[in-house]
Design an enzyme around this catalytic site. Structure first.
Site, short mmCIF file in Angstrom:
data_model
loop_
_atom_site.label_atom_id
_atom_site.label_comp_id
_atom_site.label_asym_id
_atom_site.label_seq_id
_atom_site.Cartn_x
_atom_site.Cartn_y
_atom_site.Cartn_z
N LYS A 193 38.53 91.02 30.92
CA LYS A 193 39.58 91.77 30.22
C LYS A 193 40.71 92.13 31.20
O LYS A 193 40.54 92.01 32.44
CB LYS A 193 38.97 93.02 29.60
CG LYS A 193 37.96 92.74 28.48
CD LYS A 193 37.41 94.08 27.94
CE LYS A 193 36.44 93.92 26.81
NZ LYS A 193 35.94 95.23 26.32
N PHE A 208 38.65 104.07 17.57
CA PHE A 208 39.25 103.53 18.80
C PHE A 208 39.83 102.12 18.60
O PHE A 208 40.18 101.45 19.56
CB PHE A 208 38.20 103.51 19.94
CG PHE A 208 36.90 102.86 19.57
CD1 PHE A 208 36.73 101.48 19.64
CD2 PHE A 208 35.81 103.63 19.14
CE1 PHE A 208 35.54 100.86 19.30
CE2 PHE A 208 34.59 103.02 18.79
CZ PHE A 208 34.47 101.64 18.87
N ARG A 242 24.72 89.32 28.65
CA ARG A 242 24.78 90.73 28.21
C ARG A 242 24.04 91.62 29.21
O ARG A 242 24.48 92.73 29.50
CB ARG A 242 24.14 90.90 26.83
CG ARG A 242 24.96 90.45 25.66
CD ARG A 242 26.19 91.28 25.37
NE ARG A 242 25.94 92.58 24.80
CZ ARG A 242 26.87 93.31 24.20
NH1 ARG A 242 28.12 92.85 24.06
NH2 ARG A 242 26.61 94.50 23.73
N ARG A 254 29.60 96.17 34.25
CA ARG A 254 30.32 97.31 33.67
C ARG A 254 30.01 98.62 34.41
O ARG A 254 30.89 99.45 34.58
CB ARG A 254 29.96 97.43 32.19
CG ARG A 254 30.62 96.33 31.34
CD ARG A 254 30.04 96.30 29.94
NE ARG A 254 30.88 95.56 29.01
CZ ARG A 254 30.59 95.40 27.72
NH1 ARG A 254 29.47 95.92 27.23
NH2 ARG A 254 31.40 94.74 26.93
N HIS A 267 34.15 91.27 28.23
CA HIS A 267 33.55 91.13 26.91
C HIS A 267 32.47 90.07 27.03
O HIS A 267 32.65 89.06 27.71
CB HIS A 267 34.59 90.66 25.87
CG HIS A 267 33.93 90.18 24.61
ND1 HIS A 267 33.51 91.04 23.62
CD2 HIS A 267 33.56 88.93 24.21
CE1 HIS A 267 32.93 90.34 22.66
NE2 HIS A 267 32.94 89.06 22.99
P1 IDP Z 1 30.53 95.49 23.34
O1 IDP Z 1 31.83 95.06 24.01
O2 IDP Z 1 29.54 96.04 24.34
O3 IDP Z 1 29.93 94.42 22.47
P2 IDP Z 1 31.52 96.80 20.93
O4 IDP Z 1 30.80 97.85 20.16
O5 IDP Z 1 31.60 95.43 20.35
O6 IDP Z 1 30.89 96.75 22.40
O7 IDP Z 1 32.99 97.36 21.20
C1 IDP Z 1 34.06 96.54 21.61
C2 IDP Z 1 34.82 97.25 22.72
O8 IDP Z 1 35.39 98.46 22.20
C3 IDP Z 1 33.97 97.72 23.89
O9 IDP Z 1 33.74 96.70 24.84
C4 IDP Z 1 34.80 98.84 24.46
O10 IDP Z 1 35.88 98.37 25.26
C5 IDP Z 1 35.37 99.48 23.20
N1 IDP Z 1 34.53 100.60 22.69
C6 IDP Z 1 33.34 100.49 22.06
N2 IDP Z 1 32.86 101.70 21.70
C7 IDP Z 1 33.79 102.59 22.12
C8 IDP Z 1 33.87 104.04 22.03
O11 IDP Z 1 32.98 104.73 21.49
N3 IDP Z 1 34.97 104.61 22.59
C9 IDP Z 1 35.98 103.88 23.18
N4 IDP Z 1 35.96 102.54 23.28
C10 IDP Z 1 34.87 101.89 22.76
MG MG Z 2 30.63 93.61 20.70
#
Ligand code: IDP
Ligand code: MG
Length: 182
Positions: A18, A66, A100, A117, A134
């Site tokens: 990212k 968000f 992951r 991360r 990601h």
């Molecule tokens: P992931 O990237 O671990 O699969 P997802 O739930 O798909 O997580 O969320 C996509 C992206 O959104 C995350 O990588 C992160 O950057 C952001 N994100 C997820 N949950 C939150 C939150 O609760 N607060 C702020 N940003 C969030």
């Molecule tokens: Mg995701």
């Protein structure tokens, strides 16, 4: 995910460095960490993310509070001097869970400190999880995301079935190799 002719545990997954990962010059560190998984890089490209692509990528999260922030984040609005991402397809046995695992939890404060991360991510004062990469979370998501980010010819394997279509679109070519007829 229907990858024909390969072992059942063969998977492909989308990995994106990212804009914060690019801005902090972490690409080398991240790829080094990912090499621990002993997977193969099947595709890679550096690109600027359009609003349409970011929206499509995160469309399943559009009701989250968000959502607007993660669209801006992926488009590079928080890192205007490095407004780009590096997108890769990693392939091999159990690629999705291996990547992951190395990525770590979504919330960088909760991610194990040995994960990518956990090591490099942060939560901004605006509350955005800048978690550096990601990684696709399951087979369906991986297939959808790989098809969204890459054309079949950009990937070195035939991961999914393709058809050949005649398309007539204009594209930019190097001036020095353009045909004289143009
Ligand atoms: P992931 O990237 O671990 O699969 P997802 O739930 O798909 O997580 O969320 C996509 C992206 O959104 C995350 O990588 C992160 O950057 C952001 N994100 C997820 N949950 C939150 C939150 O609760 N607060 C702020 N940003 C969030
Ligand atoms: Mg995701």
């Amino acid at each position: 995910m229907t990858i024909t002719g390969l072992k059942p545990d063969f998977e492909a997954t989308l990995l994106i460095v990212k804009p914060d990962g690019i801005a902090k010059s972490l690409t080398g560190n991240i790829l080094t960490r990912l090499s621990e998984a002993k997977l193969e890089i099947a595709a890679a490209k550096c690109l600027r993310v359009s609003r349409e692509l970011a929206f499509e990528h995160y469309k399943h999260l559009k009701h989250k509070p968000f959502f607007d922030e993660i669209i801006d984040y992926l488009m590079g609005h928080y890192h205007p001097d490095r407004k780009k991402v590096l997108a890769l397809v990693y392939a091999g046995a159990n690629a999705i869970s291996k990547v992951r695992e190395l990525a770590g939890a979504t919330n960088p404060e909760e991610a194990d400190s040995c994960t990518i991360r956990g090591q490099f991510g942060r939560i901004t004062t605006k509350g955005v999880y800048e978690n550096v990469i990601h990684a696709s979370s399951d087979r369906n998501e991986a297939e959808r995301e790989i098809k969204l980010w890459f054309e079949p010819d950009e990937i070195i394997f035939d991961l999914f079935p393709t058809v050949t279509e005649k398309v007539t679109t204009q594209k930019k070519v190097w001036a020095s190799v353009a045909s004289k007829a143009n």
